[in-house]
Design an enzyme around this catalytic site. Structure first.
Site, mmCIF file in Angstrom:
data_model
loop_
_atom_site.group_PDB
_atom_site.id
_atom_site.type_symbol
_atom_site.label_atom_id
_atom_site.label_comp_id
_atom_site.label_asym_id
_atom_site.label_seq_id
_atom_site.Cartn_x
_atom_site.Cartn_y
_atom_site.Cartn_z
ATOM 1 N N HIS A 6 0.906 -0.960 0.024
ATOM 2 C CA HIS A 6 0.081 -0.080 -0.046
ATOM 3 C C HIS A 6 0.715 1.713 0.398
ATOM 4 C CE1 HIS A 6 -2.810 3.306 2.598
ATOM 5 N NE2 HIS A 6 -3.492 2.234 1.243
ATOM 6 N N GLU A 33 1.403 -0.873 -5.196
ATOM 7 C CA GLU A 33 0.261 0.585 -5.268
ATOM 8 C C GLU A 33 0.300 1.668 -5.258
ATOM 9 O OE1 GLU A 33 -4.026 1.682 -3.192
ATOM 10 O OE2 GLU A 33 -1.728 2.416 -2.096
ATOM 11 N N ASP A 35 -1.385 5.690 -5.637
ATOM 12 C CA ASP A 35 -2.531 6.666 -6.164
ATOM 13 C C ASP A 35 -2.398 7.182 -7.331
ATOM 14 O OD1 ASP A 35 -3.952 5.873 -3.895
ATOM 15 O OD2 ASP A 35 -2.284 6.055 -2.568
ATOM 16 N N HIS A 48 -1.011 9.952 -2.833
ATOM 17 C CA HIS A 48 -2.958 9.523 -2.332
ATOM 18 C C HIS A 48 -3.081 11.435 -2.332
ATOM 19 C CE1 HIS A 48 -5.588 9.081 0.710
ATOM 20 N NE2 HIS A 48 -5.374 8.190 0.170
#
Ligand code: CA
Length: 259
Positions: A6, A33, A35, A48
């Protein structure tokens, strides 16, 4: 059970920077991961938040800066200030990478789990994301995730073959279960909050061929408990920890021990 890092190994290095992604792979992550947001000049970048104040010294929106302005910012020093025990001098001055820089750096040596963030702010982000996946030869190595059903359905219409994960905020297992038949029309899985996952939800999802990838679990007992519920992957800020849990699990299964 897939190990999804993450924001990279964001428990031990500044989220969404190359050190965080490098470490995630070294620690055994199956997926990195990301964003993504879009700069004023239309470049997808990995971070993020829609604003820069938490992870840099600038308070602007990503959408208001050009890539050049954004990449002049220091996206690592905040981590040293927030987590002195994990601070490293080399984190100071880290840049916010573009998604293309991430794809080019790791290429087919990694798998990617990309979230379209605030897609209503960035018209065309899905098209640009798919263009990069194709241009970097990563079709089959990239999953796309979003809380936005609209963004997922748009992506599905653009490319029905690309696997999609529908994220859910904390709404409770029954509310998620109700949405599963509709989700199964375009997605390959769901990303519920880990506290919303129970045996019935996992079974209902699996009955519709939907994978279950809960977010975000950092405690070893939580990782083990989700493994026992039969989830297919877990988002964690500590991919090294999850890798150790999974290794222990495989060993125990090999000798016929429970869990
Ligand atoms: Ca995310």
């Amino acid at each position: 059970m897939l190990n999804v890092a993450h924001r990279g190994a964001s428990g031990v290095a500044p989220e969404h920077t190359f050190p965080a992604y490098d470490l995630a792979l070294a620690l055994g992550a199956d997926y990195l991961e990301q964003d993504v947001h879009m700069t004023r000049d239309g470049v997808l970048v990995v971070l993020h938040d829609a604003t820069l104040d938490r992870t840099t010294s600038c308070s602007a929106f990503v959408a208001d800066l050009t890539l050049g302005e954004l990449q002049a910012l220091d996206a690592g020093s905040w981590f040293n200030g927030a987590y002195p025990a994990r601070a490293r001098p080399e984190y100071a001055g880290l840049r916010i990478p573009t998604l293309e820089e991430v794809f080019r750096r790791y290429g087919t040596g990694a798998r990617y789990y990309v979230e379209t963030k605030d897609p209503e702010l960035y018209p065309g982000m899905e098209e640009e994301l798919l263009r990069l996946v194709y241009a970097c030869g990563l079709h089959g190595r990239a999953l796309i995730q979003s809380f936005s059903v609209q963004s997922l359905q748009k992506t599905h219409a653009l490319d029905p073959a690309i696997p999609l994960i529908r994220l859910h905020p904390e709404v409770g297992a029954p509310a998620i279960a109700e949405t599963l038949p509709e989700t199964a029309c375009y997605a390959a899985g769901i990303g519920p909050r880990h506290t919303d996952v129970d045996e019935a939800l996992v079974k209902a999802a699996h009955d519709l061929q939907l994978a279950v990838h809960p977010h975000t679990v950092d405690a070893i007992h939580g990782m083990r408990a989700l493994g026992e519920l039969g989830v297919d992957g877990v988002f964690t800020n500590y991919p090294g920890r999850l890798a150790r849990v999974l290794t222990t699990r495989r060993r125990r299964q090999a000798i016929g021990a429970p869990g």
